[in-house]
Design a protein around this motif. Structure first.
Motif, PDB file in Angstrom:
ATOM      1  N   ASP A  76      55.881 -88.401  53.831  1.00  0.00           N
ATOM      2  CA  ASP A  76      56.135 -86.963  53.882  1.00  0.00           C
ATOM      3  C   ASP A  76      56.657 -86.584  55.260  1.00  0.00           C
TER       4      ASP A  76
ATOM      5  N   HIS B 135      56.983 -79.891  44.277  1.00  0.00           N
ATOM      6  CA  HIS B 135      57.770 -78.794  44.859  1.00  0.00           C
ATOM      7  C   HIS B 135      59.030 -79.345  45.513  1.00  0.00           C
TER       8      HIS B 135
ATOM      9  N   ASP C  57      62.869 -78.686  52.749  1.00  0.00           N
ATOM     10  CA  ASP C  57      61.967 -79.690  52.229  1.00  0.00           C
ATOM     11  C   ASP C  57      62.694 -80.249  51.003  1.00  0.00           C
TER      12      ASP C  57
ATOM     13  N   SER D 240      53.671 -86.849  48.089  1.00  0.00           N
ATOM     14  CA  SER D 240      52.889 -85.633  48.362  1.00  0.00           C
ATOM     15  C   SER D 240      52.573 -84.839  47.097  1.00  0.00           C
TER      16      SER D 240
ATOM     17  N   HIS E  78      62.433 -83.322  48.449  1.00  0.00           N
ATOM     18  CA  HIS E  78      61.704 -84.493  47.979  1.00  0.00           C
ATOM     19  C   HIS E  78      62.311 -85.102  46.711  1.00  0.00           C
TER      20      HIS E  78
HETATM   21 ZN    ZN Z   1      56.857 -80.784  50.855  1.00  0.00          ZN
END
Ligand code: ZN
Ligand code: VGL
Length: 215
Positions: A121, A89, A54, A62, A56
C-alpha cells in the motif's frame, strides 16, 4: 522555479480528491467534498500543483475483500508490514478512482498514482508503506527547486498525514491547510492521533485565509 505571477514559493500537494473518498463513495470521508471549492481557488496561487490518486489494482492487499474472513478495520500482516484493511476502493480506471467532478484539474502540473502495486500500500505521496520505495516526488520537487510544500485533500488522518510527515522528514518545510482537508477517523481516535503526530513533527497547521493574507 520562481513565477512572479504566483504568490508562494511552495508546491501544493492535493491528495486523493477522488469519488471514493467523497460522500457516496466506497470509503467516504464525511463532508469530503466540501473542501473542493477552497482547493480550487487555492491552486491558482501556487507555482506548482501536484495531485495524487489512490490507484489500486483489483484485489489489492489493503482491501478487506481480498482476505477471506476479514472486515474493514481489521489489520493483517503483509510483507512484515501491518496493513489496515479498508473497503475495496479506488480501483484503477473505475468511476470511484476518478477525481471528483468538482475538482478543477486545469492547474494541476503532475498527477501521481500511488498504491499501484498489488501487495504494497502507499498512503504517502513520497514513499510506499515499506517507507523505502520512493515514488519519485521528492526528486521531482527538489529538482524544481522547491523547499516548501502545502498539503490538502483526503483523508487528513491517512494519506494527508503520511504525505505531510514524509515531506517534513525529507526536509521540506511543511504545512497542512486545515480547512482544505477532512479526516475519515477510522479507527475512532485516528484523527486526533494524526494531528498530534503531525504537530510533534513541526508540521504547520494553517487556514486557507492565512495564506491569502500572506500574499
Ligand atoms: Zn487506498
Ligand atoms: C486513503 C485509506 C486507504 C487516503 C487511501 O487517501 O487517505 N485512506 N487508502
Amino acid at each position: 522555479m520562481a513565477d512572479k505571477n504566483k504568490s508562494f514559493e511552495g508546491a501544493l500537494i492535493v491528495v486523493d480528491v477522488q469519488n471514493d473518498f467523497c460522500p457516496g463513495g466506497a470509503l467516504a470521508v464525511e463532508y469530503g467534498d466540501t473542501i473542493i471549492p477552497r482547493i480550487n481557488s487555492l491552486m491558482r496561487l501556487f507555482p506548482l500543483v501536484v495531485a495524487t490518486k489512490d490507484w489500486h489494482p483489483a484485489g489489492h492487499v489493503s482491501f478487506a475483500g481480498a482476505h477471506s474472513g476479514k472486515n474493514p478495520g481489521d489489520t493483517v500482516k503483509s510483507g512484515g508490514i501491518d496493513q489496515q484493511l479498508w473497503p475495496d476502493h479506488c480501483i484503477q480506471g473505475t468511476r470511484g478512482a476518478a477525481f471528483h467532478d468538482d475538482l478543477d484539474t486545469r492547474p494541476v502540473n503532475l498527477i501521481l498514482h500511488k498504491g499501484t502495486k498489488g501487495d504494497l500500500d502507499s498512503y504517502s505521496a513520497f514513499f510506499e508503506n515499506d517507507h523505502e520505495t520512493a515514488t519519485g516526488l521528492e526528486s521531482y520537487l527538489k529538482g524544481l527547486g522547491f523547499e516548501r510544500v502545502y498539503v490538502v485533500g483526503l483523508a487528513e488522518d491517512v494519506c494527508v498525514r503520511f504525505t505531510a510527515e514524509d515531506a517534513a522528514s525529507l526536509g521540506f518545510s511543511t504545512y497542512v491547510i486545515a480547512d482544505c482537508t477532512r479526516g475519515v477517523n477510522i479507527p475512532e481516535g485516528s484523527l486526533s492521533a494524526a494531528r498530534k503526530s503531525m504537530q510533534s513533527k513541526s508540521i504547520g497547521y494553517i487556514q486557507s485565509a492565512d495564506l491569502r493574507q500572506a500574499r
